[in-house]
Design a protein around this motif. Structure first.
Motif, PDB file in Angstrom:
ATOM      1  N   HIS A 156      -5.708  -4.323   9.043  1.00 31.08           N
ATOM      2  CA  HIS A 156      -6.357  -3.821  10.260  1.00 31.08           C
ATOM      3  C   HIS A 156      -5.254  -3.438  11.247  1.00 31.08           C
ATOM      4  O   HIS A 156      -4.432  -4.281  11.611  1.00 31.08           O
ATOM      5  CB  HIS A 156      -7.240  -4.889  10.894  1.00 31.08           C
ATOM      6  CG  HIS A 156      -8.413  -5.303  10.059  1.00 31.08           C
ATOM      7  ND1 HIS A 156      -9.716  -4.978  10.376  1.00 31.08           N
ATOM      8  CD2 HIS A 156      -8.465  -6.005   8.896  1.00 31.08           C
ATOM      9  CE1 HIS A 156     -10.528  -5.484   9.456  1.00 31.08           C
ATOM     10  NE2 HIS A 156      -9.794  -6.117   8.552  1.00 31.08           N
TER      11      HIS A 156
ATOM     12  N   VAL B  27      -8.845   0.489   9.027  1.00 28.02           N
ATOM     13  CA  VAL B  27      -8.880  -0.596   8.050  1.00 28.02           C
ATOM     14  C   VAL B  27      -8.501  -0.026   6.690  1.00 28.02           C
ATOM     15  O   VAL B  27      -9.109   0.942   6.227  1.00 28.02           O
ATOM     16  CB  VAL B  27     -10.274  -1.256   7.977  1.00 28.02           C
ATOM     17  CG1 VAL B  27     -10.276  -2.374   6.935  1.00 28.02           C
ATOM     18  CG2 VAL B  27     -10.701  -1.799   9.324  1.00 28.02           C
ATOM     19  N   ILE B  28      -7.493  -0.607   6.058  1.00 27.19           N
ATOM     20  CA  ILE B  28      -7.048  -0.202   4.720  1.00 27.19           C
ATOM     21  C   ILE B  28      -7.259  -1.378   3.772  1.00 27.19           C
ATOM     22  O   ILE B  28      -6.681  -2.452   3.996  1.00 27.19           O
ATOM     23  CB  ILE B  28      -5.565   0.216   4.706  1.00 27.19           C
ATOM     24  CG1 ILE B  28      -5.297   1.330   5.724  1.00 27.19           C
ATOM     25  CG2 ILE B  28      -5.163   0.659   3.297  1.00 27.19           C
ATOM     26  CD1 ILE B  28      -6.028   2.620   5.460  1.00 27.19           C
ATOM     27  N   PRO B  29      -8.067  -1.225   2.709  1.00 33.85           N
ATOM     28  CA  PRO B  29      -8.351  -2.351   1.813  1.00 33.85           C
ATOM     29  C   PRO B  29      -7.248  -2.595   0.780  1.00 33.85           C
ATOM     30  O   PRO B  29      -6.403  -1.727   0.540  1.00 33.85           O
ATOM     31  CB  PRO B  29      -9.647  -1.913   1.124  1.00 33.85           C
ATOM     32  CG  PRO B  29      -9.549  -0.422   1.081  1.00 33.85           C
ATOM     33  CD  PRO B  29      -8.823  -0.022   2.343  1.00 33.85           C
ATOM     34  N   ASP B  30      -7.290  -3.796   0.200  1.00 36.01           N
ATOM     35  CA  ASP B  30      -6.440  -4.140  -0.968  1.00 36.01           C
ATOM     36  C   ASP B  30      -4.950  -3.941  -0.688  1.00 36.01           C
ATOM     37  O   ASP B  30      -4.280  -3.139  -1.329  1.00 36.01           O
ATOM     38  CB  ASP B  30      -6.835  -3.317  -2.192  1.00 36.01           C
ATOM     39  CG  ASP B  30      -8.302  -3.505  -2.567  1.00 36.01           C
ATOM     40  OD1 ASP B  30      -8.806  -4.625  -2.379  1.00 36.01           O
ATOM     41  OD2 ASP B  30      -8.924  -2.540  -3.034  1.00 36.01           O
TER      42      ASP B  30
ATOM     43  N   THR C 298       0.870  -1.180   0.000  1.00 31.42           N
ATOM     44  CA  THR C 298       0.000   0.000   0.000  1.00 31.42           C
ATOM     45  C   THR C 298       0.908   1.231   0.000  1.00 31.42           C
ATOM     46  O   THR C 298       2.103   1.127  -0.245  1.00 31.42           O
ATOM     47  CB  THR C 298      -0.951  -0.020   1.213  1.00 31.42           C
ATOM     48  OG1 THR C 298      -1.854   1.092   1.127  1.00 31.42           O
ATOM     49  CG2 THR C 298      -0.209   0.010   2.526  1.00 31.42           C
TER      50      THR C 298
ATOM     51  N   VAL D 191      -3.429  -8.652   8.855  1.00 29.13           N
ATOM     52  CA  VAL D 191      -4.122  -8.612   7.568  1.00 29.13           C
ATOM     53  C   VAL D 191      -5.222  -9.670   7.583  1.00 29.13           C
ATOM     54  O   VAL D 191      -4.963 -10.837   7.882  1.00 29.13           O
ATOM     55  CB  VAL D 191      -3.148  -8.871   6.396  1.00 29.13           C
ATOM     56  CG1 VAL D 191      -3.927  -9.006   5.080  1.00 29.13           C
ATOM     57  CG2 VAL D 191      -2.136  -7.743   6.290  1.00 29.13           C
TER      58      VAL D 191
ATOM     59  N   SER E  38      -9.054   4.823   0.531  1.00 27.52           N
ATOM     60  CA  SER E  38     -10.389   4.192   0.570  1.00 27.52           C
ATOM     61  C   SER E  38     -10.583   3.366   1.833  1.00 27.52           C
ATOM     62  O   SER E  38     -11.250   2.313   1.805  1.00 27.52           O
ATOM     63  CB  SER E  38     -10.602   3.316  -0.669  1.00 27.52           C
ATOM     64  OG  SER E  38     -10.464   4.061  -1.848  1.00 27.52           O
ATOM     65  N   GLY E  39      -9.983   3.813   2.935  1.00 36.23           N
ATOM     66  CA  GLY E  39     -10.081   3.076   4.178  1.00 36.23           C
ATOM     67  C   GLY E  39     -11.128   3.637   5.132  1.00 36.23           C
ATOM     68  O   GLY E  39     -11.907   4.518   4.785  1.00 36.23           O
TER      69      GLY E  39
ATOM     70  N   GLU F  68      -8.361 -11.048   5.125  1.00 34.79           N
ATOM     71  CA  GLU F  68      -9.036 -11.038   3.817  1.00 34.79           C
ATOM     72  C   GLU F  68      -8.551  -9.881   2.947  1.00 34.79           C
ATOM     73  O   GLU F  68      -9.342  -9.117   2.400  1.00 34.79           O
ATOM     74  CB  GLU F  68     -10.553 -10.984   3.996  1.00 34.79           C
ATOM     75  CG  GLU F  68     -11.120 -12.210   4.686  1.00 34.79           C
ATOM     76  CD  GLU F  68     -12.634 -12.138   4.833  1.00 34.79           C
ATOM     77  OE1 GLU F  68     -13.210 -11.065   4.543  1.00 34.79           O
ATOM     78  OE2 GLU F  68     -13.225 -13.146   5.260  1.00 34.79           O
ATOM     79  N   ASN F  69      -7.241  -9.742   2.872  1.00 33.94           N
ATOM     80  CA  ASN F  69      -6.599  -8.744   2.010  1.00 33.94           C
ATOM     81  C   ASN F  69      -6.772  -7.307   2.501  1.00 33.94           C
ATOM     82  O   ASN F  69      -6.439  -6.355   1.793  1.00 33.94           O
ATOM     83  CB  ASN F  69      -7.108  -8.847   0.563  1.00 33.94           C
ATOM     84  CG  ASN F  69      -6.079  -8.390  -0.439  1.00 33.94           C
ATOM     85  OD1 ASN F  69      -4.893  -8.636  -0.272  1.00 33.94           O
ATOM     86  ND2 ASN F  69      -6.513  -7.718  -1.490  1.00 33.94           N
ATOM     87  N   ASN F  70      -7.279  -7.134   3.723  1.00 33.40           N
ATOM     88  CA  ASN F  70      -7.436  -5.809   4.313  1.00 33.40           C
ATOM     89  C   ASN F  70      -6.504  -5.675   5.522  1.00 33.40           C
ATOM     90  O   ASN F  70      -6.400  -6.594   6.345  1.00 33.40           O
ATOM     91  CB  ASN F  70      -8.881  -5.568   4.758  1.00 33.40           C
ATOM     92  CG  ASN F  70      -9.850  -5.603   3.599  1.00 33.40           C
ATOM     93  OD1 ASN F  70      -9.517  -5.199   2.487  1.00 33.40           O
ATOM     94  ND2 ASN F  70     -11.053  -6.103   3.834  1.00 33.40           N
TER      95      ASN F  70
END
Length: 428
Positions: A354, A419-422, A313, A348, A401-402, A350-352
């Motif tokens: 935390h 939480v930060i996605p992808d 990221t 991490v 986009s978190g 599911e690819n997010n």
């Protein structure tokens, strides 16, 4: 009930566009492909019913080409998908319509494709749009004035000819109505984007006014203090160390303000860049740089994070977030407590990504918790800070986009959960 989001997911899969206008054009392209494939199947079925099996060898390759253009869109290759669709559609219409004798309805097909070309390319790609419009016009003239056909010329009796015109009319009307609907959706997306842009500009103007006023105010304080004290050691030698300490604090306030302003400007203007890095190592570096500060003495640091926590990221923004949150926890720790601590957790799922920063410091009153992310908001003027730290954290999270959640109880402590996605490293 019709589910618009599910239908768009079916059209484009996981492909992402850079703007609402571009996304609208891609949806238009995908919708046009679906419409063309369905129309082709109708015409093919009708030709087979009339006894023209040779149509199968023309329609089938074009249906496959249109399907491949659709696949390109779903893979994110938007320009390639659009150009393949438009070029193939031009030749497909010409091959089919040139085999139909004296069909007065053929012109409407060429008009339809020229409208589609204009909508999909617009003013952004004028030369390519002009080239495609010329291609469409040239093929129409070839169809209308030159007796040539790749397919065998159809021979219709009067009744079949009338039925054929009716089928052409129904397909044309359906296609044009769908094109108009897609065009209306496209224009609505443009209006929505411009409205959002205007609202964003208004918000930025308001922030700029507040920014200029607050920065000026915050600069005046330390500068005025330094200016007042700079000659005092010459007058009062006995309190030299006190004057020097006050000036040092003023310079420190100026330095922190400049650093926060620079970070906020960088965060707003720089694009998101992904790179692989070890999250735990980032946290350890930040703590090593901050633990020697006088106000950090006596605070226990707890790190609950796997040693090999690799993520992909924006490294700069994640580092800035962690630095601001840890610095805040140090600044607002409760000196009356025997065991002050700061705990940073991360994993991490599911690819997010935390992660959280927890402390048992002063906490935040419930009525002030909604304001802590506002620009220049300070929970206490006595403890310093520019008021930009949490505002910058919130902006960074929005850029990625978190999501962020604040849990705080006055006198007990505060926890920021993010939480930060992808963040999967396999994406790079």
């Amino acid at each position: 009930m019709f589910n618009k989001e599910r239908f768009q997911k079916l059209l484009l899969g996981n492909a992402r566009a850079f703007s609402p206008i571009e996304r609208s054009r891609i949806k238009f392209s995908a919708g046009a492909i679906v419409m063309v494939i369905l129309s082709s199947l109708i015409f093919l079925t009708y030709d087979l019913y009339l006894g023209y099996p040779s149509s199968l060898w023309v329609f089938t390759p074009f249906i496959l080409i249109f399907g491949y253009a659709w696949r390109l869109l779903r893979l994110g290759q938007f320009d390639a998908g659009r150009y393949l669709l438009l070029v193939a559609l031009n030749f497909f219409i010409y091959i089919v319509m040139s085999s139909i004798p004296e069909d007065s309805m053929s012109a409407i097909f060429y008009v339809g494709i020229m409208v589609v070309e204009y909508v999909l390319l617009g003013h952004d790609k004028k030369l390519r749009l002009f080239a495609l419009l010329c291609l469409s016009f040239a093929l129409y003239c070839l169809d209308a004035y030159v007796e040539f056909s790749i397919l065998p010329m159809r021979e219709y009796d009067e009744e079949t000819l009338q039925v054929n015109k009716l089928v052409d009319f129904v397909v044309c009307v359906a296609g044009i109505l769908m094109t108009i609907k897609l065009l209306i959706d496209h224009q609505q997306d443009i209006i929505a984007e411009r409205t959002q842009t205007n609202e964003e500009l208004q918000r930025l103007n308001n922030e700029l006014d507040k920014y200029a006023y607050t920065i000026t105010h915050d600069l005046k304080g330390p500068i005025h203090s330094i200016h007042s004290l700079i000659h005092m050691p010459d007058i009062d030698h006995a309190n030299f160390n006190q004057y020097l300490s006050t000036m040092r604090e003023s310079f420190q306030s100026l330095s922190e303000l400049i650093q926060d302003v620079s970070e906020q400007a960088r965060n707003r203007n720089f694009e998101v860049t992904k790179e692989k890095f070890n999250m735990r190592e980032r946290v350890e570096i930040i703590w090593e740089l901050t633990r020697h500060a006088p106000e950090a003495q006596g605070i226990e640091f707890i790190l609950d994070m796997p040693k090999e926590l690799m993520v992909a990221t924006d490294k700069g923004r994640i580092t800035g977030m962690l630095n601001n949150l840890i610095t805040n926890s140090i600044r607002y720790h409760d000196k009356s407590k025997e065991k002050a601590y700061i705990k940073v957790s991360g994993k991490v799922v599911e690819n997010n990504l935390h992660f959280s920063v927890e402390d048992n410091g002063l906490g935040i009153e419930t009525e002030f918790q909604e304001k802590v992310f506002d620009m220049f908001y300070r929970a206490s003027n006595k403890l310093g800070g520019s008021g930009l730290g949490l505002f910058t954290v919130k902006e960074s999270i929005n850029k990625l986009s978190g999501k962020i959640q604040l849990d705080s109880t006055s006198g007990k402590g505060t926890t920021f959960s993010i939480v930060i996605p992808d963040v999967g490293i396999e994406e790079l």
